[in-house]
Scaffold this active site. Structure first.
Site, PDB file in Angstrom:
ATOM      1  N   SER A  91       0.662  -1.139  -0.047  1.00  0.00           N
ATOM      2  CA  SER A  91       0.080   0.087  -0.001  1.00  0.00           C
ATOM      3  C   SER A  91       0.759   1.240  -0.075  1.00  0.00           C
ATOM      4  O   SER A  91       0.297   2.284  -0.380  1.00  0.00           O
ATOM      5  CB  SER A  91      -1.029   0.022   1.238  1.00  0.00           C
ATOM      6  OG  SER A  91       0.018   0.139   2.416  1.00  0.00           O
TER       7      SER A  91
ATOM      8  N   HIS B 295      -5.577  -4.378  -2.373  1.00  0.00           N
ATOM      9  CA  HIS B 295      -5.367  -3.115  -3.372  1.00  0.00           C
ATOM     10  C   HIS B 295      -5.139  -3.495  -4.801  1.00  0.00           C
ATOM     11  O   HIS B 295      -4.774  -2.795  -5.482  1.00  0.00           O
ATOM     12  CB  HIS B 295      -4.010  -2.668  -2.875  1.00  0.00           C
ATOM     13  CG  HIS B 295      -4.103  -1.541  -1.637  1.00  0.00           C
ATOM     14  ND1 HIS B 295      -4.827  -0.277  -1.815  1.00  0.00           N
ATOM     15  CD2 HIS B 295      -3.523  -1.414  -0.486  1.00  0.00           C
ATOM     16  CE1 HIS B 295      -4.867   0.266  -0.856  1.00  0.00           C
ATOM     17  NE2 HIS B 295      -4.308  -0.256   0.103  1.00  0.00           N
TER      18      HIS B 295
ATOM     19  N   LYS C 172     -12.792  -1.432  -1.261  1.00  0.00           N
ATOM     20  CA  LYS C 172     -11.663  -0.673  -2.101  1.00  0.00           C
ATOM     21  C   LYS C 172     -12.217  -0.836  -3.478  1.00  0.00           C
ATOM     22  O   LYS C 172     -13.369   0.037  -3.644  1.00  0.00           O
ATOM     23  CB  LYS C 172     -10.239  -1.108  -2.017  1.00  0.00           C
ATOM     24  CG  LYS C 172      -9.596  -0.887  -0.702  1.00  0.00           C
ATOM     25  CD  LYS C 172      -8.005  -1.377  -0.341  1.00  0.00           C
ATOM     26  CE  LYS C 172      -7.523  -0.729   0.888  1.00  0.00           C
ATOM     27  NZ  LYS C 172      -7.145  -1.667   1.929  1.00  0.00           N
TER      28      LYS C 172
END
Ligand code: PLP
Length: 395
Positions: free
Chosen positions: A183, A211, A242
């Site tokens: 990240s 992610h 996300k």
């Protein structure tokens, strides 16, 4: 008693504040998106959400959630195994398994819970977990809750991973654990090399695609797609918070016996509420959109490439990235805060990160791109970085 404790806490809070580490929360009074309004009355361009595909405020997801509110109500008032499972939960689990090419999926209230509840039911003190040093906090906590022996290897360092695998050789089972995209840098680990080492040293693999899912791979199916390893990784965890809508919810998907054991023994699944039907319905819609077209994914990568190209042209240094995350390297902690604050005055919302979140001397601004950003918005963010860079004489 509380008076003494209060003084103690106040002292600690003051220390956090004077070290410049106090986290203030900016209040939004609009929906999450590329352009947001804060309670201070400011309209800003937002480059710090994990809203990679623009799903946080996507009309199709909102419509699906509204329809489910009408058909299935608001809350489940139950954990999954008592009376918290609807057809929507089952359909979402199947959508996720189909998307990743896995056998079965189990939903959680968050990826934090998925990672918190994955190790302890599967491994014992006879086993080994070999974990990348930059893995997410929820993986670190999950590992702590499990009695397996712990081994750590430097970020994406295959030599170190091999060393650790050799040290873990006497253990009964070995599980290598890595994030799919890290990240703070936006980099992807070499999953093909990890797989080769896993085969050589008889280990299993877990990838946290929080992610990377929806972002990495030709059709956004994550790192297993990018490295042609679909169906070959034992455990994948991920979030619905996300790319897949940004609301709430997490999952573990993979081999059916693993998922089967988690349904029986995983504590955050057994002892925490089921996600709301509206969230499940919107999730199903997100996977439908992702499966029918790569338009948003392509747009995200186009936006990322443009941003990196332009920022490099004007003289900024950006860490190599294949994801929606761009680390604009500044080095000095104070400078990163100064740049972020000046960018905010220019109407750009980004966050500066520095030690201990990233290594000393590697302070940075993390810029997160989205398919929802327009070309005009990208030109504005680059122009703002250029102005602030010249004003501070760092270009
Ligand atoms: C964001 C993130 C999580 C936590 O996801 P939530 O669903 O918000 O709990 C877990 N792992 C990684 C790698 C993440 O980036």
């Amino acid at each position: 008693m509380y008076e003494k404790f209060q003084v103690h806490l106040q002292h600690q809070l003051n220390e956090i504040e004077s070290a410049g580490l106090f986290k203030n929360e900016r209040i939004l009074v609009s929906a999450q998106g590329p352009e947001i309004r804060t309670s201070a009355g400011q309209e800003v361009l937002n480059f710090c959400a994990n809203n990679y595909l623009g799903f946080s405020n996507n009309p199709r997801l909102i419509a699906a959630a509204k329809a489910a509110l009408d058909s299935h109500g608001y809350g489940m008032s139950s954990v999954r195994f008592i009376c918290g499972t609807t057809n929507l939960h089952k359909e979402l689990e199947k959508s996720i398994a189909d998307f990743f090419g896995t056998e079965d999926t189990i939903l959680y209230a968050a990826a934090f819970d998925a990672n918190g509840g994955v190790f302890e039911p599967l491994l014992t003190d006879e086993d080994a977990i070999i974990s990348d040093t930059l893995n997410h906090a929820s993986i670190i906590d999950g590992v702590r809750l499990c009695k397996a022996q712990r081994f750590r290897y430097s970020n994406a360092d295959m030599e170190d991973l091999e060393d650790q695998l050799q040290q873990a050789a006497p253990c009964r089972y070995r599980l290598i654990v890595t994030d799919g995209v890290f990240s703070m840098d936006g980099n992807v680990p070499p999953l093909d090399k990890i797989k080769a080492l896993a085969d050589k040293y008889d280990a299993m693999i877990m990838v946290d695609e929080s992610h990377s899912a929806g972002v990495i791979g030709k059709t956004g199916r994550g790192t297993t797609e990018q490295f042609n390893l679909r169906g070959q990784i034992e455990i994948i965890t991920g979030t619905l918070g996300k790319a897949f809508g940004g609301a709430i919810g997490g999952f573990t998907t993979g081999k059916k016996e693993i998922i089967g054991m988690l349904r029986q023994r995983s504590r955050p699944y057994l002892f925490s509420n089921s996600i709301p039907p509206a969230v499940a319905a919107a999730g199903i819609e997100a996977f439908k959109i992702m499966t029918s077209s790569t338009e948003l994914l392509d747009k995200l990568h186009e936006n990322r490439s443009y941003f990196v190209e332009q920022m490099t042209r004007i003289g900024y240094k950006i860490k190599p990235t294949q994801s929606g995350i761009c680390a604009v390297m500044l080095g000095d902690a104070k400078l990163s805060q100064e740049v972020a604050s000046r960018l905010l005055n220019e109407g750009i919302y980004v966050i500066g990160f520095y030690f201990p979140v990233v290594p000393k001397g590697e302070a940075r601004i993390r810029v997160q791109l989205s398919a929802a950003h327009t070309h005009d918005q990208l030109k504005k963010v680059v122009a703002a970085f250029e102005k602030v860079g010249h004003d501070l004489q760092i270009l």
